[in-house]
Design an enzyme around this catalytic site. Structure first.
Site, PDB file in Angstrom:
ATOM      1  N   VAL A   1       4.439   0.851   1.865  1.00 46.57           N
ATOM      2  CA  VAL A   1       4.633  -0.330   2.704  1.00 46.57           C
ATOM      3  C   VAL A   1       4.847  -1.544   1.804  1.00 46.57           C
ATOM      4  O   VAL A   1       4.087  -1.777   0.863  1.00 46.57           O
ATOM      5  CB  VAL A   1       3.423  -0.573   3.632  1.00 46.57           C
ATOM      6  CG1 VAL A   1       3.672  -1.782   4.517  1.00 46.57           C
ATOM      7  CG2 VAL A   1       3.149   0.652   4.479  1.00 46.57           C
TER       8      VAL A   1
ATOM      9  N   GLY B   1       0.835  -1.195   0.000  1.00 48.22           N
ATOM     10  CA  GLY B   1       0.000   0.000   0.000  1.00 48.22           C
ATOM     11  C   GLY B   1       0.869   1.244   0.000  1.00 48.22           C
ATOM     12  O   GLY B   1       2.070   1.206   0.257  1.00 48.22           O
TER      13      GLY B   1
ATOM     14  N   GLY C   1       0.553   5.915   0.344  1.00 49.86           N
ATOM     15  CA  GLY C   1      -0.274   7.077   0.662  1.00 49.86           C
ATOM     16  C   GLY C   1       0.595   8.193   1.179  1.00 49.86           C
ATOM     17  O   GLY C   1       1.822   8.198   0.999  1.00 49.86           O
ATOM     18  N   GLY C   2      -0.023   9.166   1.856  1.00 46.50           N
ATOM     19  CA  GLY C   2       0.726  10.287   2.387  1.00 46.50           C
ATOM     20  C   GLY C   2       1.744   9.863   3.425  1.00 46.50           C
ATOM     21  O   GLY C   2       2.724  10.560   3.671  1.00 46.50           O
ATOM     22  N   PHE C   3       1.532   8.678   4.028  1.00 49.72           N
ATOM     23  CA  PHE C   3       2.434   8.193   5.062  1.00 49.72           C
ATOM     24  C   PHE C   3       3.693   7.564   4.486  1.00 49.72           C
ATOM     25  O   PHE C   3       4.664   7.352   5.191  1.00 49.72           O
ATOM     26  CB  PHE C   3       1.719   7.146   5.916  1.00 49.72           C
ATOM     27  CG  PHE C   3       1.108   6.046   5.103  1.00 49.72           C
ATOM     28  CD1 PHE C   3       1.888   4.998   4.632  1.00 49.72           C
ATOM     29  CD2 PHE C   3      -0.241   6.065   4.795  1.00 49.72           C
ATOM     30  CE1 PHE C   3       1.329   3.981   3.877  1.00 49.72           C
ATOM     31  CE2 PHE C   3      -0.801   5.055   4.037  1.00 49.72           C
ATOM     32  CZ  PHE C   3      -0.023   4.020   3.576  1.00 49.72           C
ATOM     33  N   GLY C   4       3.690   7.201   3.207  1.00 45.88           N
ATOM     34  CA  GLY C   4       4.815   6.501   2.616  1.00 45.88           C
ATOM     35  C   GLY C   4       4.340   5.247   1.906  1.00 45.88           C
ATOM     36  O   GLY C   4       3.176   5.115   1.541  1.00 45.88           O
TER      37      GLY C   4
ATOM     38  N   ASP D   1      -3.683   7.802  16.072  1.00 41.59           N
ATOM     39  CA  ASP D   1      -4.239   7.567  14.729  1.00 41.59           C
ATOM     40  C   ASP D   1      -5.019   6.259  14.677  1.00 41.59           C
ATOM     41  O   ASP D   1      -4.804   5.427  13.800  1.00 41.59           O
ATOM     42  CB  ASP D   1      -3.117   7.559  13.691  1.00 41.59           C
ATOM     43  CG  ASP D   1      -3.633   7.868  12.284  1.00 41.59           C
ATOM     44  OD1 ASP D   1      -4.756   8.409  12.172  1.00 41.59           O
ATOM     45  OD2 ASP D   1      -2.918   7.595  11.310  1.00 41.59           O
TER      46      ASP D   1
ATOM     47  N   LYS E   1       7.874  -0.280   6.144  1.00 41.97           N
ATOM     48  CA  LYS E   1       7.306   1.021   5.776  1.00 41.97           C
ATOM     49  C   LYS E   1       8.439   2.002   5.511  1.00 41.97           C
ATOM     50  O   LYS E   1       9.330   2.187   6.341  1.00 41.97           O
ATOM     51  CB  LYS E   1       6.405   1.553   6.889  1.00 41.97           C
ATOM     52  CG  LYS E   1       5.834   2.936   6.601  1.00 41.97           C
ATOM     53  CD  LYS E   1       4.897   3.390   7.697  1.00 41.97           C
ATOM     54  CE  LYS E   1       3.623   2.586   7.683  1.00 41.97           C
ATOM     55  NZ  LYS E   1       2.622   3.133   8.619  1.00 41.97           N
TER      56      LYS E   1
END
Length: 664
Positions: free
Chosen positions: A360, A353, A355-358, A471, A375
């Site tokens: 994985v 996956g 997204g804005g988080f990086g 979160d 991640k």
């Protein structure tokens, strides 16, 4: 003469190091030439030392006597026979302040522990089978890491385990002095040999465990002495042996000698014949190289230059950041090379996956064949990195069946890599919103809810420090192979000591899960986590996201919609329509009302996670919500009050996932 010498040596090896007798006994004074069943990292080194696990990450090893012994009486059916064993062991940590999980003497109906985890389960069990009566396992654990999920008493204890790592009896490691009766502490992970005696009386059901440093004689008073009925544990034939696991802390677990006997006292070990322990400080043998290099020819010099160029290019490929302050975190630091290989070069085929988080990636650690999730997150600023990594390492000590374990990290150039347990079924939101996935039943959802609540209680109240997750949402709840829920993604988490106040000042999280007081104070607390958990409860029960667009293009809060239905007396109508009403009404009402209560506008009115668990377990009954309960209208309230700088849409986390400069 030569043949006579070989014959003599053969006889000495047989008599001195290993003997197995027909009376159900054996003795190994060292294991050179011993016939053992080994797997995992277990091996016998040339000098006769049995090494169960070496200094490797996530390693497990097993060593068993190859033939089972008869543990049930023929004359008295169902009765367990007496047995006795003694062994000398040593636990050698690579770093004096970190140790692997320990080792266990095992009596088991099988030698196949392929599904066991190489972590706090000591190579014996996993999350699903720990505690099962069908295990038929007795263990004497020598445990060097405290795990609250097993109610471990400390990081240096001896325990009696029956089918579970939750010890039936346990006490700190040590012995009772025969002359004074005083208790003397022993440190299991001290790199020095110690001896254990285990004696079970099948008639009196008495199990004694004694220990002492080598070469002290066996103390008269046992360390542990308990009545343990093994009639349901022992089968007619059982194997005896050892199991060990390192987890993310590097240790070498050794057995130097071992004696065992059925219906009698195990033969004493001969300390003079036990193999030596490995040396802890091995010097680099660079003197020969220093002498040889000046003598090389010009042709070889060219070859060396070419080799150096290749090495430099290879090192640049795997280059990573490593500063002096990180040396103390050695056991929790993975090499970039290991993670690169684990993920096949971070190939898109291993991408789980993004997204804005990086991003994985799924990977398999080459050293242990353990599946992990890696991640990759960008970090452009070094400010606060030392404090942040310290928290990451601390969070890596979390041990709970409903918390995804953070195994370690790596830093390379402009990115940070976090390594987690791999969860085969991905995140919960995929099951809630992906129509190609099977619909989760209410029983599955309720079990996931209780699991996440248990994990959050551990973070807030039961661990040595308070962890604020910051979160909590369905996409950060991961599901294992049996669809058990585990709270993951601790990239935003902060921790502080019990009795102190949190002092985070940056607002991070996801729209729809954010407590209203965050807009005013910017301070994340356990109460803001409870608010997010309330939104999560409604999300799982209703099968709808906390924030969704309406037909008119407006943002609709799930909390407002459920609250309106509660006031109209149609609360159950908010349940996920895919369940088709197939749920216990009482449980559904409890979850929906609890979701509203956890999301109450006033933080002081929200329950603690311990109270939440009491409600979910049915130990306490919820009072009716107050008729005056009115939603704060979070979306409208937060416009222009500081959220917009930190948040993205309802489907993703904030882009500033690691606010290193002000997150403390």
């Amino acid at each position: 003469m030569a043949s006579g010498l070989l014959k003599t040596l053969f006889i000495l090896v047989i008599l001195s190091f290993a003997s197995c007798k027909e009376d159900g006994s054996f003795v190994f004074n060292g294991f050179r030439g011993a016939n053992l069943s080994l797997d995992g990292f277990a091996s016998v080194v040339p000098d006769g030392l049995l090494v169960l696990t070496n200094a490797s990450n996530l390693a497990k090893g097993h060593a068993f006597h190859p033939k089972p012994f008869k543990f049930k009486s023929d004359s008295t059916p169902g009765t367990t026979l007496s047995f006795s064993t003694t062994f000398v062991f040593a636990i050698i940590p690579k770093y004096s302040y970190f140790s692997g999980h320990g080792l266990v003497f095992v009596v088991s109906h099988t030698t196949d522990f392929s599904t066991a985890l190489p972590s706090q389960f000591l190579g014996l069990f996993n999350f699903s089978d720990n505690g099962n009566a069908s295990n038929h396992v007795l263990g004497i654990e020598l445990d060097t890491i405290p795990n609250s999920e097993f109610q471990d008493i400390n990081n240096n204890h001896v325990g009696i385990d029956v089918n579970s790592l939750n010890s039936t009896y346990s006490t700190g490691a040590g012995y009772y002095d025969d002359s004074t009766g005083a208790f003397q502490n022993l440190t299991l992970a001290s790199s020095v040999p110690m001896q254990i005696w285990v004696d079970y009386d099948g008639e009196d059901l008495q199990l004694n465990v004694t220990m002492a440093p080598v070469p002290m004689a066996k103390p008269n008073k046992p360390l542990l002495s308990s009545i343990v009925d093994l009639s349901s544990v022992m089968m007619d034939s059982m194997y005896v042996g050892f199991s060990s696991a390192t987890g993310v802390s590097l240790s070498t677990h050794c057995v130097l000698g071992w004696s065992f006997k059925m219906n009698g006292i195990a033969e004493p070990l001969d300390y003079a014949k036990l193999p030596p322990l490995p040396r802890l400080d091995r010097k680099h043998k660079s003197q020969k190289l220093a002498i040889w290099l000046p003598l090389t020819s010009c042709a070889l010099a060219l070859l060396v230059v070419a080799t150096v160029v290749l090495v430099v290019k290879r090192r640049n490929k795997y280059a990573e950041l490593l500063e002096d302050w990180e040396k103390e975190y050695g056991p929790h630091r993975f090499s970039y090379k290991e993670l690169f290989r684990a993920t096949k070069g971070f190939n898109d085929k291993t991408l789980l996956g993004s997204g804005g988080f990086g991003r994985v990636y799924q990977g398999v650690l080459p050293s242990s064949n353990v599946e992990v999730a890696v991640k990759r997150v960008s970090h452009e600023s070094r400010q606060g990195m030392k404090e942040f990594v310290a928290e990451i390492v601390s969070i890596g000590q979390l041990r709970h069946r409903n918390v995804v374990q953070l195994l370690g990290y790596c830093r390379r150039k402009g990115e940070l890599l976090l390594v987690y347990d791999y969860m085969s079924n991905g995140s919960l939101d995929n099951f809630l919103y992906d129509e190609t996935r099977p619909v989760l039943s209410w029983a599955q959802r309720f079990r996931i809810i209780k699991g996440v609540a248990s994990g959050l209680l551990y973070l807030h109240q039961d661990w040595e420090q308070i962890v604020i997750h910051r979160d909590i949402k369905a996409s950060n709840v991961l599901l294992d192979s049996e669809l058990n829920g585990r709270l993951g993604d601790f990239g935003l988490a902060r921790l502080y000591d019990h009795g102190t106040d949190a002092h985070t000042t940056h607002i991070v999280g996801t729209m729809g899960y954010l407590a209203p007081e965050l807009a005013k104070t910017g301070k994340a607390t356990t109460k803001t986590d409870v608010f997010a958990f309330g939104a999560f409860l409604l999300e799982v029960a209703c099968g709808r996201r906390p924030v969704e667009p309406s037909a008119e293009g407006q943002q609709v809060l799930l909390l407002d919609w459920v609250l309106e239905n509660w006031k109209r007396g149609t609360l159950l109508a908010t349940g996920d329509p895919r369940l088709a009403g197939d749920f216990p009404v009482e449980e559904m009402e409890t979850v929906l009302k609890l979701g509203l209560l956890c999301s109450y506008p006033s933080p002081d009115a929200r329950p603690t996670m311990r109270q939440v668990m009491h409600f979910l377990d049915g130990d306490s009954t919820m009072s009716d919500l107050p008729p005056s309960y009115t939603s704060v209208g979070i979306l409208s309230m937060t416009q222009g009050e500081g959220f917009n700088d930190y948040m993205m849409s309802s489907s993703s986390s904030v882009s500033h996932m690691f606010e290193l400069s002000g997150g403390r």
